[in-house]
Design an enzyme around this catalytic site. Structure first.
Site, PDB file in Angstrom:
ATOM      1  CG  HIS A  69       1.379 -26.465   9.484  1.00 43.09           C
ATOM      2  ND1 HIS A  69       0.270 -26.876   8.762  1.00 43.09           N
ATOM      3  CD2 HIS A  69       1.412 -25.082   9.338  1.00 43.09           C
ATOM      4  CE1 HIS A  69      -0.326 -25.842   8.215  1.00 43.09           C
ATOM      5  NE2 HIS A  69       0.357 -24.721   8.548  1.00 43.09           N
TER       6      HIS A  69
ATOM      7  CB  CYS B 164       2.058 -22.465   6.898  1.00 45.11           C
ATOM      8  SG  CYS B 164       2.107 -21.342   8.308  1.00 45.11           S
TER       9      CYS B 164
END
Length: 900
Positions: A849, A876
């Site tokens: 992301h 992430c």
């Protein structure tokens, strides 16, 4: 005011109508047309010939559209009321009023023909008049000869009564023969040589004048059928018959010429008895112009009585109303004027025969002044008016010919004083005048003049003989040595060229006078660019004094505001600069012109690198319309393919992208860039530190001499001391490692090195790869380097800055892109979210992301600055905004992910 002239056309009547008219005056309504000459009213020759003339004239009248022919008129004869003893001929409906007399002529001819076959009385009913032609009575054998002798004697005394008597006496005796002879050739006398001597018939004395009326007549050399002449050779000739012979039921006449020489024998059916040596009247029409002086006019063709000479009526035109083929071999014509007054007989050789009523053309010259406003001007003798003397009143005409019309008027063929033919005008409308010098008196002139009217004409004389059209000498300058003030009110100049040749006379209105041998100033509006230093501008037209040297004009565009076509044959342009300063006269043959202020296109080959932003790139150098600016093309290099030295003083380059084989960009002022002879453009100062982000990019020692690639430099930070914007669209850095120059490297293989990376932009300046082109696409995450690599097999396609999980919270191993992905999320427990997320593990737990956002959706700058430098997430893989968006949009489900 005078009334307009009226031309009266004479009415045509037949001899029978003349007789009817005479009888009608006395109140008689029934007319007996007997073949007994002593019962025929005596008619004066002028009357008879007038009637005969008009009969012939009727036949020869121009057949206008709608006029009935003789055959048509014969079809309009009604014979339905015939009785056993009479043939009655009536007029049917449909005969035009102006052709009723013509119908009567046809009816009389038909009655004569019927009389010879039916031998019954012929009755013609014409309007209120009844005309009776009685059936022939038996006559004694010698009556024909007696009638002929009586007619001959009468001819000597009175040509009028003789003609009437001959016509009457021959009407019945020869009508049948003439009619039958016209239908088929006659049979020759039977030949029987053995019995010819014994069978030769005895002659009977004859003493008559006869005319051959059968076109197929045969003249025999003897009575045994030996042909001597036939057809046209004897047709209409007149002979003296001195004897006649009966053979095989046919009467043959012995024919003699005027010298009393026997010419041969002819069937009596082929002839018609004449009243005298003049022969029988034959139809003839047309017009006779009496243009020959000293010709005889006869009142009697037997006695050759001369009643006047042609000199008395010279140049007049008369109607031809019948012809006589005389015994002497000549043809004599009966002539009438327009009032039906008989002139007399004239030999055909004594006048000029014409086919129209105006008569023969006759010479006329000189001038005539219009003194009457009320006459028409005609362009033909059909009398269609094309003008009026009212328009030319008190003006002068030039006469070039004349016609003596049969109507008695004389018509002049006239020109105006400018050499234009106007038409025909009645001589009564003008007064002949004598003008000694219509062209005017020569006056000295000493001017240089330029021909400026392409409609003008150069004349060789003042009869307006065309010497040369002005289009051939348009804009040429001549020397005028003299001038004439013509009768027509215009002034004509006498012109000479530079070689002393006389070129002709020209209307002064067709020239423009000059003040010197340069000729007249003529307007011009053009431009020229001087391309050679040896072309001077002069202060005179002899090129003796230089106004501006060629060195001062070269590579300059000037305005041409006027031109001179000099007497010497050279055309000069008068030139000015942009400030309005006059530069001189330049020989037009030494320069090329253009209508554009940009000047002439000039060859120029090179490369231009734009150095100023916000400037216009033009598509038109006259209107200065533009479609592009240098803002979007700042520090780009273009190919120069030509230039313009504009009138405004600036130089404009014509630019193309690529290496000249691309798109035309437009025109750019040369001052807005720097020029190079090389395709890389000009060196530009640029100082920066860059990170090498491509491991296989080429390093060049020159363009394009490759020394090595960046595999050993990959991931390192190096210094840039300058750059080139190559025409191929790539920017090349001049790369250094400290003081050691490494070469030229394409900027796309680097990224600016800073304390942090720009998380708002793609990690590399080159385009993202097309995933459809790479079947073995995979994603690798290097936690130690904080980088993400987009690979195809072992080949790295693109490198991205990354920030992985703190405390090694990002799982290592082999994974794959999962179906879960979205635009944004927010984790309240962590107090941050992100955009463009794509799952690779645990279906929405471990994601690729963007850098993180706060509760309001704003990017957290402090976290974003860790990108590419250090871990910062909770497991992430963080990316720049464009990198995260690209993976979210393009990386397919199932794509392998390897984290190490």
């Amino acid at each position: 005011m005078r009334k307009a002239k009226i031309i009266r056309t004479r009415q045509v009547v037949s001899p029978l109508l003349t007789l009817l008219a005479a009888v009608a005056l006395s109140g008689v309504t029934t007319v007996h047309a007997s073949d007994n000459t002593d019962k025929t009213p005596a008619v004066n020759e002028s009357v008879q010939s007038s009637a005969t003339s008009q009969q012939g004239q009727a036949a020869a009248t121009d057949r206008k559209a709608g006029t009935l022919s003789d055959d048509d008129l014969e079809k309009l004869i009604d014979r339905s009321d015939a009785t056993p003893t009479q043939d009655i001929l009536k007029m049917k409906d449909g005969v035009p009023s102006d052709q009723q007399e013509a119908w009567l002529t046809v009816a009389k001819r038909v009655a004569d023909q019927d009389l010879s076959t039916s031998h019954r009385e012929q009755v013609i009913l014409y309007n209120e008049t009844k005309i009776v032609v009685p059936a022939p009575k038996a006559a004694a054998p010698s009556a024909e000869s007696d009638a002929s002798n009586q007619a001959s004697n009468a001819s000597a005394q009175n040509p009028s009564s003789a003609a009437s008597s001959a016509a009457a006496s021959s009407s019945s005796s020869s009508a049948a023969a003439s009619s039958s002879s016209q239908s088929k050739p006659e049979a020759a006398p039977a030949k029987n040589e053995a019995a010819s001597a014994a069978a030769t018939p005895a002659p009977v004395t004859d003493n008559r004048y006869v005319s051959v009326t059968d076109k197929n007549a045969v003249l025999y050399a003897d009575l045994n059928g030996t042909k001597k002449q036939e057809g046209a050779a004897v047709y209409q000739r007149t002979f003296k018959s001195q004897a006649k012979y009966q053979k095989d039921g046919v009467t043959y006449l012995a024919l003699y010429d005027a010298n009393q020489t026997l010419q041969g024998y002819m069937n009596q059916a082929s002839i018609k008895v004449a009243a005298g040596a003049g022969g029988v009247w034959t139809n003839a029409s047309g017009y006779a112009s009496l243009t020959k002086p000293g010709q005889d006019v006869y009142g009697n063709l037997d006695t050759k009585q001369v009643i006047k000479k042609s000199d008395d009526v010279l140049d007049n035109t008369y109607f031809i109303s019948g012809a006589y083929h005389h015994l002497d071999g000549q043809v004599y014509y009966s002539l009438y004027d327009s009032h039906n007054n008989w002139l007399g007989y004239m030999a055909g050789s004594g006048f000029e025969t014409v086919n129209s009523a105006e008569g023969a053309w006759a010479a006329a010259s000189g001038y005539a002044k219009v003194v009457d406003k009320n006459y028409a001007i005609y362009n033909s003798f059909k009398f269609d008016a094309t003008g009026s003397t009212d328009h030319y009143y008190q003006q002068y005409f030039k006469k070039v010919g004349q016609y003596h019309h049969v109507n008695g008027a004389v018509y002049y063929s006239v020109f105006d004083l400018f050499g234009h033919w106007l038409g025909y005008v009645n001589s009564a409308a003008v007064q002949n005048v004598t003008i000694a010098n219509p062209e005017g008196t020569w006056q000295a002139d000493d001017r240089y003049v330029t021909v400026t009217d392409n409609r003008a004409t150069l004349y060789s004389d003042f009869n307006w003989t065309k010497k040369q059209a002005a289009t051939d000498v348009m804009l040429q300058t001549f020397k005028s040595t003299g001038k004439y003030h013509n009768l027509n009110g215009l002034t004509y100049l006498s012109l000479y060229d530079k070689d002393g040749n006389w070129r002709g006379y020209i209307n002064q209105q067709s020239i423009t006078a000059g003040v010197s041998d340069g000729g007249a100033w003529l307007p011009a509006n053009a431009y020229t660019t001087f391309t050679a230093a040896n072309v001077n501008a002069y202060a005179d037209f002899n090129q003796q004094k230089v106004a501006t040297s060629g060195a001062g004009l070269v590579n300059q565009t000037v305005n041409i505001s006027g031109q001179y076509h000099a007497f010497g044959g050279v055309v000069y342009y008068s030139i000015y600069d942009v400030r309005g300063k006059w530069l001189g006269y330049v020989d037009a043959s030494q320069v090329k012109t253009t209508s554009s202020a940009a000047g002439l296109w000039l060859p120029h080959d090179g490369y231009l690198t734009t150095t100023q932003s916000g400037q216009m790139i033009y598509t038109n150098l006259d209107s200065f319309a533009g479609g592009r600016t240098t803002t979007a093309n700042y520090q780009r290099t273009f190919r120069i393919m030509g230039e313009y030295k504009h009138y405004n003083g600036a130089t404009y380059y014509s630019l193309y992208d690529g290496n000249g084989n691309g798109n035309w960009m437009g025109y750019l002022n040369s001052a807005l860039g720097s020029e190079s002879k090389e395709a890389q453009g000009v060196w530009m100062n640029y100082n920066a530190n860059v990170l090498i982000t491509a491991s296989n990019a080429a390093l060049y020692s020159s363009f394009f001499n490759m020394t090595r690639d960046t595999s050993s430099l990959y991931g390192g930070v190096y210094q840039v001391s300058g750059k080139y914007s190559h025409v191929n669209g790539t920017t090349y850095y001049s790369l250094y490692d400290g003081n050691r120059w490494l070469g030229y490297l394409a900027s796309w293989a680097t990224t600016p090195y800073m304390d942090y990376y720009d998380w708002t932009k793609p990690s590399q300046s080159k385009p993202y790869p097309d995933v459809n082109m790479y079947p073995n696409l995979s994603i690798e995450v290097d936690i130690a380097k904080q980088r993400v690599y987009i690979k195809n097999g072992s080949t790295n396609l693109y490198t991205m800055y990354a920030s992985t999980g703190i405390d090694n919270s990002t799982p290592r191993g082999h994974f794959a892109i999962q179906t879960e992905r979205g635009y944004s999320f927010y984790n309240a427990n962590e107090g941050m979210g992100a955009r463009y997320w794509t799952s690779f593990l645990d279906h929405g737990v471990y994601l690729f992301h963007s850098v993180p956002t706060d509760a309001n959706g704003n990017y957290i700058v402090s976290q974003a600055k860790m990108l590419g430098k250090q871990p910062g997430s909770h497991g992430c893989v963080r990316l720049t905004i464009p990198d995260a968006q690209w993976i979210n949009a393009h990386i397919k489900v199932g794509t392998p992910v390897y984290i190490y």
